[in-house]
Design a protein around this motif. Structure first.
Motif, PDB file in Angstrom:
ATOM      1  N   ILE A  51       0.864  -1.183   0.000  1.00 15.05           N
ATOM      2  CA  ILE A  51       0.000   0.000   0.000  1.00 15.05           C
ATOM      3  C   ILE A  51       0.901   1.233   0.000  1.00 15.05           C
ATOM      4  N   LEU A  52       0.640   2.119  -0.935  1.00 16.90           N
ATOM      5  CA  LEU A  52       1.462   3.320  -1.112  1.00 16.90           C
ATOM      6  C   LEU A  52       0.668   4.545  -0.658  1.00 16.90           C
ATOM      7  N   ALA A  53       1.236   5.297   0.268  1.00 25.88           N
ATOM      8  CA  ALA A  53       0.596   6.537   0.706  1.00 25.88           C
ATOM      9  C   ALA A  53       0.767   7.576  -0.398  1.00 25.88           C
ATOM     10  N   VAL A  54      -0.342   8.017  -0.983  1.00 28.31           N
ATOM     11  CA  VAL A  54      -0.259   8.988  -2.074  1.00 28.31           C
ATOM     12  C   VAL A  54      -0.838  10.326  -1.636  1.00 28.31           C
ATOM     13  N   ALA A 147      -3.293  -0.625   6.562  1.00 31.27           N
ATOM     14  CA  ALA A 147      -2.398  -1.747   6.214  1.00 31.27           C
ATOM     15  C   ALA A 147      -2.716  -2.970   7.070  1.00 31.27           C
ATOM     16  N   ILE A 148      -2.900  -2.774   8.360  1.00 33.00           N
ATOM     17  CA  ILE A 148      -3.139  -3.916   9.264  1.00 33.00           C
ATOM     18  C   ILE A 148      -4.519  -4.524   9.016  1.00 33.00           C
ATOM     19  N   THR A 149      -5.552  -3.679   8.938  1.00 29.67           N
ATOM     20  CA  THR A 149      -6.909  -4.225   8.815  1.00 29.67           C
ATOM     21  C   THR A 149      -7.171  -4.823   7.432  1.00 29.67           C
ATOM     22  N   LYS A 150      -6.476  -4.353   6.418  1.00 27.75           N
ATOM     23  CA  LYS A 150      -6.719  -4.889   5.067  1.00 27.75           C
ATOM     24  C   LYS A 150      -5.637  -5.884   4.628  1.00 27.75           C
ATOM     25  N   GLY A 151      -4.727  -6.224   5.533  1.00 29.13           N
ATOM     26  CA  GLY A 151      -3.770  -7.292   5.253  1.00 29.13           C
ATOM     27  C   GLY A 151      -2.666  -6.941   4.273  1.00 29.13           C
ATOM     28  N   PHE A 152      -2.232  -5.693   4.259  1.00 28.79           N
ATOM     29  CA  PHE A 152      -1.090  -5.334   3.409  1.00 28.79           C
ATOM     30  C   PHE A 152       0.205  -5.739   4.104  1.00 28.79           C
ATOM     31  N   VAL A 154       3.238  -4.457   3.182  1.00 35.08           N
ATOM     32  CA  VAL A 154       4.234  -3.390   3.093  1.00 35.08           C
ATOM     33  C   VAL A 154       3.549  -2.037   2.935  1.00 35.08           C
ATOM     34  N   ILE A 155       4.052  -1.039   3.673  1.00 34.86           N
ATOM     35  CA  ILE A 155       3.668   0.351   3.419  1.00 34.86           C
ATOM     36  C   ILE A 155       4.826   0.996   2.667  1.00 34.86           C
ATOM     37  N   ALA A 156       4.524   1.653   1.566  1.00 32.70           N
ATOM     38  CA  ALA A 156       5.553   2.416   0.844  1.00 32.70           C
ATOM     39  C   ALA A 156       5.179   3.893   0.888  1.00 32.70           C
ATOM     40  N   THR A 157       6.174   4.741   1.000  1.00 30.82           N
ATOM     41  CA  THR A 157       5.935   6.186   0.931  1.00 30.82           C
ATOM     42  C   THR A 157       6.889   6.798  -0.090  1.00 30.82           C
ATOM     43  N   GLY A 158       6.551   7.998  -0.537  1.00 33.14           N
ATOM     44  CA  GLY A 158       7.315   8.639  -1.615  1.00 33.14           C
ATOM     45  C   GLY A 158       8.474   9.488  -1.126  1.00 33.14           C
ATOM     46  N   HIS A 159       9.004   9.213   0.059  1.00 31.77           N
ATOM     47  CA  HIS A 159      10.150   9.997   0.543  1.00 31.77           C
ATOM     48  C   HIS A 159      11.353   9.798  -0.391  1.00 31.77           C
ATOM     49  N   ASN A 160      11.953  10.912  -0.781  1.00 35.83           N
ATOM     50  CA  ASN A 160      13.079  10.855  -1.721  1.00 35.83           C
ATOM     51  C   ASN A 160      14.384  11.178  -0.999  1.00 35.83           C
ATOM     52  N   LEU A 161      15.465  11.257  -1.771  1.00 41.56           N
ATOM     53  CA  LEU A 161      16.776  11.525  -1.170  1.00 41.56           C
ATOM     54  C   LEU A 161      16.799  12.875  -0.451  1.00 41.56           C
ATOM     55  N   ASP A 162      16.154  13.883  -1.045  1.00 37.65           N
ATOM     56  CA  ASP A 162      16.128  15.207  -0.398  1.00 37.65           C
ATOM     57  C   ASP A 162      15.417  15.128   0.951  1.00 37.65           C
ATOM     58  N   ASP A 163      14.307  14.381   1.004  1.00 34.66           N
ATOM     59  CA  ASP A 163      13.572  14.225   2.267  1.00 34.66           C
ATOM     60  C   ASP A 163      14.444  13.536   3.315  1.00 34.66           C
ATOM     61  N   GLN A 164      15.096  12.455   2.898  1.00 34.87           N
ATOM     62  CA  GLN A 164      15.893  11.667   3.840  1.00 34.87           C
ATOM     63  C   GLN A 164      17.088  12.469   4.357  1.00 34.87           C
ATOM     64  N   ALA A 165      17.755  13.175   3.432  1.00 34.16           N
ATOM     65  CA  ALA A 165      18.935  13.949   3.837  1.00 34.16           C
ATOM     66  C   ALA A 165      18.536  15.127   4.728  1.00 34.16           C
ATOM     67  N   ALA A 166      17.406  15.780   4.406  1.00 37.58           N
ATOM     68  CA  ALA A 166      16.958  16.922   5.214  1.00 37.58           C
ATOM     69  C   ALA A 166      16.525  16.459   6.606  1.00 37.58           C
ATOM     70  N   ALA A 167      15.830  15.325   6.662  1.00 39.89           N
ATOM     71  CA  ALA A 167      15.414  14.796   7.971  1.00 39.89           C
ATOM     72  C   ALA A 167      16.646  14.426   8.791  1.00 39.89           C
ATOM     73  N   LEU A 168      17.638  13.849   8.129  1.00 37.47           N
ATOM     74  CA  LEU A 168      18.876  13.482   8.821  1.00 37.47           C
ATOM     75  C   LEU A 168      19.568  14.725   9.377  1.00 37.47           C
ATOM     76  N   LEU A 169      19.648  15.767   8.544  1.00 37.38           N
ATOM     77  CA  LEU A 169      20.299  17.004   8.999  1.00 37.38           C
ATOM     78  C   LEU A 169      19.567  17.572  10.220  1.00 37.38           C
ATOM     79  N   GLY A 170      18.248  17.629  10.145  1.00 32.31           N
ATOM     80  CA  GLY A 170      17.460  18.158  11.268  1.00 32.31           C
ATOM     81  C   GLY A 170      17.648  17.323  12.522  1.00 32.31           C
ATOM     82  N   ASN A 171      17.680  16.011  12.361  1.00 23.92           N
ATOM     83  CA  ASN A 171      17.825  15.132  13.521  1.00 23.92           C
ATOM     84  C   ASN A 171      19.220  15.217  14.141  1.00 23.92           C
ATOM     85  N   ILE A 172      20.217  15.460  13.294  1.00 26.51           N
ATOM     86  CA  ILE A 172      21.574  15.631  13.843  1.00 26.51           C
ATOM     87  C   ILE A 172      21.684  16.981  14.558  1.00 26.51           C
TER      88      ILE A 172
END
Lengths: 306, 62
Positions: A51-54, A147-152, A154-172
């Protein structure tokens, strides 16, 4: 500028890879990048229910298109938060329906106003909580709940490299060690019946997903969420993009370094299965009532206008 | 040329590269996609006075 493969006219210069590509070769490159992300982290197989969060935005719709083309059967989940500013939520939902119309895939919609009698913004104000925090809590809950009630699997989300790097910077910058322990693009199921959580776009930048959507004629919402315009998160992205402009490859080097070293933050901080079932909704919870039900269902009184 | 960015129209009389245009508008090449007369272009491409250019922001709030 010419495509480095076929010498046709290039549509994108991938400075971090010293590579220019035409429309056809960029399209092939994007499919390979996403498949590489899925394979390297063993995110899921073609047997899994995904299931992909859109959101109607470029990233989630690009990912949906790519997963479908790669042969992964993926259902979409759109959570309509009731953001009425410039018709934001309704336009975003409509673009998800436009996407589905010509493809063999399902779209599940959760309408927050119908489900709870008020929008996320109204509830956040009534509860004196920030809108972004309330929105995040609500979206995470429904992703898990559906996801749990409908038996999926895997959850997929559209987080990209910019999202991951920015979240990492903020968390550091704030030394959020708990988040630093859980910043992988793949989180395995935390228990029986739980979905894995995946971010198959983590090798792709926002510029790449935007270019992909334009080349594939995928209509996406260009307007930024009206509540995110001043978000600190955007400032981390701008900082990283300034560094990237001077030194191409900086974002990927930063995030790749984290992936190599994230075990340093593991141990007690690793994600575990919550010990309780929420007494209201029955989903796994860290307390007898989960944070979603405490927010939405306990003392659910005053309504305020948006 | 006519340039559209985030709902605002800009006009420029002289030819220039897309990179120069981004610089004039204080935009980072990593944060936008440039579309000239309906076609995506790379930043080295020259824009002429008659072109219609759309600059698409790629940065989202996550």
């Amino acid at each position: 500028m010419k495509c480095h493969i076929c010498k046709d006219k290039a549509v994108i210069k991938l400075r971090q890879h010293s590579l220019a590509l035409c429309a056809r070769h960029f399209d092939e490159w994007m499919l390979r990048r996403v498949q590489k992300a899925i394979s390297d982290f063993k995110m899921f197989s073609k047997k899994d229910k995904i299931i992909l969060a859109v959101s109607g935005g470029k990233d989630s719709l690009a990912l949906w298109d790519i997963l479908t083309r790669l042969g992964y059967y993926t259902s979409g989940l759109y959570i309509n938060l009731g953001i009425t500013h410039d018709g934001y939520s309704d336009e975003s939902e409509e673009l998800c329906w436009v996407f589905v119309r010509n493809r063999k895939c399902d779209l599940i919609v959760v309408d927050i106003t119908q489900a709870h009698g008020m929008t996320v913004m109204q509830k956040a104000r009534a509860k004196h909580r920030s809108i972004c925090s309330a929105c995040g809590l609500t979206k995470r809950y429904y992703m898990n709940q559906v996801a749990i009630t409908k038996g999926f699997d895997v959850i997929a989300t559209g987080h990209n490299l910019d999202d991951q790097a920015a979240a990492l910077l903020g968390n550091i910058l704030h030394w959020n060690v708990l988040y630093l322990a859980n910043g992988s693009p793949y989180s395995p199921p935390i228990g029986e019946g739980h979905p894995a959580k995946t971010k198959p776009l983590f090798l792709c930048t926002e510029k790449e997903t935007t270019t992909y959507c334009l080349l594939r004629n995928i209509s996406f919402v260009e307007q930024e969420c009206p509540y995110a315009e001043d978000a600190t998160f955007l400032e981390w992205k701008r900082l990283l993009n300034r560094a990237e402009e001077r030194s191409p490859g900086t974002k990927w080097a930063f995030y790749r370094g984290y992936l190599k070293n994230m075990h340093l933050f593991a141990g007690e901080c690793a994600e575990k299965e919550p010990p309780y079932k929420c007494k209201i909704c029955g989903l796994p919870s860290w307390h007898d009532t989960c944070s979603f039900c405490r927010f939405w269902k306990v003392d659910n009184t005053s309504k305020q206008n948006q | 040329m006519k340039v559209y960015y985030k709902g605002t129209e800009f006009r420029f009389d002289e030819s220039m590269s897309a990179l120069k245009l981004l610089s004039k508008l204080s935009l980072n090449v990593n944060e936008v996609v440039v579309v000239k007369n309906g076609t995506i272009i790379t930043e080295d491409e020259v824009l002429s006075r008659d072109d219609e250019v759309k600059i698409i922001n790629t940065v989202s709030g996550g």
